[in-house]
Design a protein around this motif. Structure first.
Motif, PDB file in Angstrom:
ATOM      1  N   TRP A   1      -9.085   0.774   0.590  1.00 56.48           N
ATOM      2  CA  TRP A   1      -8.450  -0.534   0.675  1.00 56.48           C
ATOM      3  C   TRP A   1      -9.186  -1.584   1.498  1.00 56.48           C
ATOM      4  O   TRP A   1      -8.924  -2.780   1.332  1.00 56.48           O
ATOM      5  CB  TRP A   1      -7.035  -0.367   1.231  1.00 56.48           C
ATOM      6  CG  TRP A   1      -6.996   0.270   2.591  1.00 56.48           C
ATOM      7  CD1 TRP A   1      -6.955   1.600   2.870  1.00 56.48           C
ATOM      8  CD2 TRP A   1      -7.012  -0.401   3.841  1.00 56.48           C
ATOM      9  NE1 TRP A   1      -6.940   1.815   4.228  1.00 56.48           N
ATOM     10  CE2 TRP A   1      -6.972   0.582   4.847  1.00 56.48           C
ATOM     11  CE3 TRP A   1      -7.056  -1.739   4.213  1.00 56.48           C
ATOM     12  CZ2 TRP A   1      -6.973   0.273   6.197  1.00 56.48           C
ATOM     13  CZ3 TRP A   1      -7.062  -2.040   5.564  1.00 56.48           C
ATOM     14  CH2 TRP A   1      -7.011  -1.035   6.530  1.00 56.48           C
TER      15      TRP A   1
ATOM     16  N   GLU B   1     -11.298  -4.433  -0.535  1.00 51.85           N
ATOM     17  CA  GLU B   1     -10.445  -5.382  -1.243  1.00 51.85           C
ATOM     18  C   GLU B   1      -9.588  -6.202  -0.295  1.00 51.85           C
ATOM     19  O   GLU B   1      -9.358  -7.392  -0.527  1.00 51.85           O
ATOM     20  CB  GLU B   1      -9.568  -4.653  -2.260  1.00 51.85           C
ATOM     21  CG  GLU B   1     -10.343  -4.302  -3.504  1.00 51.85           C
ATOM     22  CD  GLU B   1     -10.140  -2.859  -3.903  1.00 51.85           C
ATOM     23  OE1 GLU B   1      -9.266  -2.198  -3.333  1.00 51.85           O
ATOM     24  OE2 GLU B   1     -10.876  -2.402  -4.785  1.00 51.85           O
TER      25      GLU B   1
ATOM     26  N   THR C   1      -8.096  -2.177  -9.393  1.00 47.59           N
ATOM     27  CA  THR C   1      -8.949  -1.173  -8.754  1.00 47.59           C
ATOM     28  C   THR C   1      -8.085  -0.002  -8.288  1.00 47.59           C
ATOM     29  O   THR C   1      -6.876   0.029  -8.540  1.00 47.59           O
ATOM     30  CB  THR C   1      -9.674  -1.789  -7.538  1.00 47.59           C
ATOM     31  OG1 THR C   1      -8.709  -2.268  -6.615  1.00 47.59           O
ATOM     32  CG2 THR C   1     -10.593  -2.924  -7.959  1.00 47.59           C
ATOM     33  N   ALA C   2      -8.696   0.936  -7.592  1.00 50.00           N
ATOM     34  CA  ALA C   2      -7.956   2.105  -7.118  1.00 50.00           C
ATOM     35  C   ALA C   2      -6.812   1.712  -6.179  1.00 50.00           C
ATOM     36  O   ALA C   2      -5.707   2.241  -6.274  1.00 50.00           O
ATOM     37  CB  ALA C   2      -8.904   3.070  -6.421  1.00 50.00           C
ATOM     38  N   TRP C   3      -7.060   0.783  -5.289  1.00 49.84           N
ATOM     39  CA  TRP C   3      -5.987   0.346  -4.378  1.00 49.84           C
ATOM     40  C   TRP C   3      -5.046  -0.623  -5.096  1.00 49.84           C
ATOM     41  O   TRP C   3      -3.848  -0.625  -4.849  1.00 49.84           O
ATOM     42  CB  TRP C   3      -6.602  -0.293  -3.123  1.00 49.84           C
ATOM     43  CG  TRP C   3      -5.603  -0.707  -2.106  1.00 49.84           C
ATOM     44  CD1 TRP C   3      -4.531   0.019  -1.661  1.00 49.84           C
ATOM     45  CD2 TRP C   3      -5.552  -1.953  -1.395  1.00 49.84           C
ATOM     46  NE1 TRP C   3      -3.823  -0.680  -0.724  1.00 49.84           N
ATOM     47  CE2 TRP C   3      -4.431  -1.898  -0.541  1.00 49.84           C
ATOM     48  CE3 TRP C   3      -6.335  -3.088  -1.393  1.00 49.84           C
ATOM     49  CZ2 TRP C   3      -4.087  -2.946   0.298  1.00 49.84           C
ATOM     50  CZ3 TRP C   3      -6.003  -4.126  -0.544  1.00 49.84           C
ATOM     51  CH2 TRP C   3      -4.887  -4.045   0.289  1.00 49.84           C
ATOM     52  N   ASP C   4      -5.582  -1.468  -5.965  1.00 51.75           N
ATOM     53  CA  ASP C   4      -4.835  -2.359  -6.842  1.00 51.75           C
ATOM     54  C   ASP C   4      -3.925  -3.368  -6.128  1.00 51.75           C
ATOM     55  O   ASP C   4      -2.743  -3.464  -6.437  1.00 51.75           O
ATOM     56  CB  ASP C   4      -4.017  -1.520  -7.833  1.00 51.75           C
ATOM     57  CG  ASP C   4      -3.784  -2.249  -9.134  1.00 51.75           C
ATOM     58  OD1 ASP C   4      -4.556  -3.174  -9.441  1.00 51.75           O
ATOM     59  OD2 ASP C   4      -2.818  -1.892  -9.832  1.00 51.75           O
TER      60      ASP C   4
END
Length: 189
Positions: A48, A51, A127-130
């Motif tokens: 995280w 981002e 993305t992975a954390w979104d």
């Protein structure tokens, strides 16, 4: 740099919002430090921090633009502006304000529908954390553009009757008086 004191209601709003931006810089430094420690000392990088720093950095950029406008620190050709009579400076100020108002209006007009759509569906970054960066940044751009229009108009109104101001923030007449009195004092010593 000496901060220009607020002269209008929008100045207080701009300064208050910009103070938030100043604290956001410290938050970015803190989370980046956390990432470095986690990545290089514990070998557990985060998903995280990158981002979050992009997200916060985007807000800082927007808030800094409002602060610079309130402080009259926007780009202008001071070599030309400082040597012309006050009535010509007022023409330059009118042209500058007109340009800011047109630009801000175009940003609002062109981005309003997209900003409301992204906010309404709470669009995320993908993305992975979104995180919901698009859902928050797009409306923030619209809001800051509106505040910049209000700030530019307030600057024009508040500065209209003021004496011309040099780039350093001093009144040109006072600056001349100080330099002249220093020269006269040096001759008598």
């Amino acid at each position: 740099m000496v901060e220009i004191p607020p002269k209008s209601a929008i100045d207080y709003i701009s300064l208050g919002i910009s103070r938030v931006g100043m604290f956001l810089v410290a938050i970015i430094v803190g989370i980046m430090f956390y990432e470095v420690v986690m990545r290089y000392f514990f070998e557990k990088p985060t998903l995280w921090v990158n981002e979050a720093s992009l997200w916060i950095g985007g807000f800082i950029y927007l808030l800094a633009a409002l602060y610079v406008l309130q402080q009259r620190g926007h780009i202008r050709i001071t070599m030309l502006y400082d040597v012309v009579p006050r009535w010509v400076q007022r023409v330059f100020d009118l042209i500058s304000t007109f340009g800011i108002v047109v630009f801000g209006t175009m940003i609002i007009h062109g981005g309003f529908n997209e900003a409301t759509a992204k906010y309404a569906r709470w669009e995320t970054f993908g993305t992975a954390w979104d995180p919901p960066i698009p859902a928050t940044m797009k409306p923030a751009i619209i809001i800051i553009a509106g505040l910049m229009i209000a700030q530019a108009i307030a600057n024009l109104i508040c500065d209209w009757k003021d004496a011309p101001v040099a780039d350093g923030g001093e009144n040109i007449a006072d600056e001349y008086k100080h330099s002249y009195s220093d020269t006269v004092t040096d001759r008598h010593d």
